[in-house]
Design a protein around this motif. Structure first.
Motif, short mmCIF file in Angstrom:
data_model
loop_
_atom_site.label_atom_id
_atom_site.label_comp_id
_atom_site.label_asym_id
_atom_site.label_seq_id
_atom_site.Cartn_x
_atom_site.Cartn_y
_atom_site.Cartn_z
N SER A 1 7.61 89.50 54.08
CA SER A 1 6.19 89.02 53.67
C SER A 1 6.30 88.00 52.43
O SER A 1 5.38 87.13 52.13
N LYS A 2 7.06 88.55 51.32
CA LYS A 2 7.04 87.82 50.21
C LYS A 2 7.48 86.37 50.47
O LYS A 2 7.06 85.41 49.90
N ASP A 3 8.51 86.32 51.23
CA ASP A 3 8.99 85.10 51.78
C ASP A 3 8.03 84.19 52.37
O ASP A 3 7.83 82.77 52.23
N ASP A 4 7.29 84.89 53.25
CA ASP A 4 6.24 84.03 54.05
C ASP A 4 5.02 83.68 53.15
O ASP A 4 4.49 82.48 53.31
N PHE A 5 4.97 84.66 52.15
CA PHE A 5 3.54 84.21 51.23
C PHE A 5 4.19 82.95 50.32
O PHE A 5 3.24 81.98 50.13
N HIS A 6 5.42 82.85 50.12
CA HIS A 6 5.76 81.66 49.17
C HIS A 6 5.85 80.44 50.01
O HIS A 6 5.72 79.18 49.36
N THR A 7 6.30 80.80 51.25
CA THR A 7 6.06 79.44 52.32
C THR A 7 4.69 78.80 52.10
O THR A 7 4.47 77.56 52.20
N ILE A 8 3.84 79.92 52.38
CA ILE A 8 2.30 79.46 52.44
C ILE A 8 2.01 78.71 50.94
O ILE A 8 1.11 77.79 51.36
N ILE A 9 2.16 79.47 50.06
CA ILE A 9 1.80 78.83 48.65
C ILE A 9 2.47 77.04 48.83
O ILE A 9 1.63 76.62 48.03
N SER A 10 3.74 77.13 49.02
CA SER A 10 4.41 75.74 49.09
C SER A 10 3.56 74.76 49.87
O SER A 10 3.53 73.84 49.47
N ASP A 11 3.10 75.27 51.05
CA ASP A 11 2.31 74.32 51.90
C ASP A 11 0.79 74.03 51.36
O ASP A 11 0.55 72.82 51.47
N LEU A 12 0.52 75.16 50.76
CA LEU A 12 -0.99 74.59 49.94
C LEU A 12 -0.66 73.55 49.00
O LEU A 12 -1.56 72.78 48.91
N ALA A 13 0.53 73.69 48.36
CA ALA A 13 0.68 72.83 47.27
C ALA A 13 1.01 71.45 47.70
O ALA A 13 0.37 70.32 47.17
N GLU A 14 1.61 71.41 48.97
CA GLU A 14 1.84 70.05 49.59
C GLU A 14 0.63 69.47 50.06
O GLU A 14 0.69 68.04 50.05
N SER A 15 -0.50 70.16 50.29
CA SER A 15 -1.69 69.89 50.83
C SER A 15 -2.53 69.13 49.65
O SER A 15 -3.67 68.66 49.97
N GLY A 16 -2.08 69.45 48.39
CA GLY A 16 -2.73 68.75 47.29
C GLY A 16 -3.46 69.93 46.41
O GLY A 16 -3.92 69.49 45.45
N ALA A 17 -3.25 71.22 46.74
CA ALA A 17 -3.74 72.03 45.68
C ALA A 17 -3.01 72.23 44.61
O ALA A 17 -1.74 72.10 44.47
N GLN A 18 -3.61 72.02 43.31
CA GLN A 18 -3.07 72.09 41.99
C GLN A 18 -2.64 73.56 41.43
O GLN A 18 -1.92 73.43 40.64
#
Length: 230
Positions: free
Chosen positions: A174-191
């Protein structure tokens, strides 16, 4: 020092973190044997979760209003709802008492503005990510654009919160999944990314990612300490 009121138990794991951070904050500012003055009303989360799942928000509001009123009668100077999701009924809770309610989205929004964040990712329960009560407040009051994960990711985040974190379980996958989601949000422009559920900080931390994380427990507790000592 003012007395902090907490409506907690949603879940008790995150409420325990609130208690720890509030006391650490007061000790940091005042030193010695000082600790926070706290009045806690801890509800039964199973009752709240059932009402959430069935969409009976008015009934859950009654429970939280009763808790807030008992906290006010006990002598608290202001009150916190120690959960992001239940801020869906924050207006009802505020109307039920005469002491101020320190809103978790406001304490988060103020820090985002200070950091120059104009677009932020949001992780939380499905209610927090998908409904307007939290995102709209950040947008309307602070001018911040809020983005959320895709549907599959939102379900994963929601399920991990209720089926793992609220039960005190921390899983590596779950930790790894959350970090993938965080990375995806950052790639979408989230600061940066708001950890918009009070349990998420139990799973991920800033030292594990370059994306700025905004832990709502930490920000809410810091604001409460500031208010208590003001």
């Amino acid at each position: 020092m003012k007395t902090i009121g907490i409506i907690g138990g949603m879940s008790w794991e995150s409420t325990a973190e609130y208690y720890k951070q509030l006391n650490e904050g007061v000790k940091q500012h005042k030193g010695g044997l000082h600790s926070a003055k706290i009045i806690l009303n801890s509800v039964d989360f199973a009752e709240i979760e059932l009402l959430q799942r069935s969409g009976e928000w008015d009934k859950s509001a009654v429970l939280l209003c009763d808790a807030a009123q008992s906290i006010e009668r006990a002598g608290a100077d202001f009150v916190l709802i120690a959960t992001n999701t239940m801020h869906k009924v924050a207006e009802q809770v505020q109307e039920a008492v005469s002491i101020p309610l320190l809103h978790i989205a406001d304490t988060t929004g103020e820090v985002l503005v200070e950091k120059g964040i104009t677009k932020v990712g949001l992780l939380g329960t499905a209610f927090t990510m998908e409904e307007a009560f939290y995102k709209q407040r950040l947008s309307d009051k602070f001018g911040i654009e809020v983005v959320v994960p895709n549907g599959v990711q939102r379900k994963l985040v929601h399920d991990v919160i209720y089926n793992e974190l609220c039960l005190g379980k921390v899983n590596r996958r779950s930790k790894d999944d959350f970090h993938t989601i965080i990375s995806d949000l950052a790639e979408s422009g989230a600061q940066g990314v708001i950890l918009g559920c009070t349990e998420i900080g139990l799973l991920v931390s800033q030292d594990e990612t370059d994306t700025p994380l905004f832990d709502t427990v930490e920000l809410h507790a810091l604001a409460a300490v500031k208010e208590a000592l003001r």
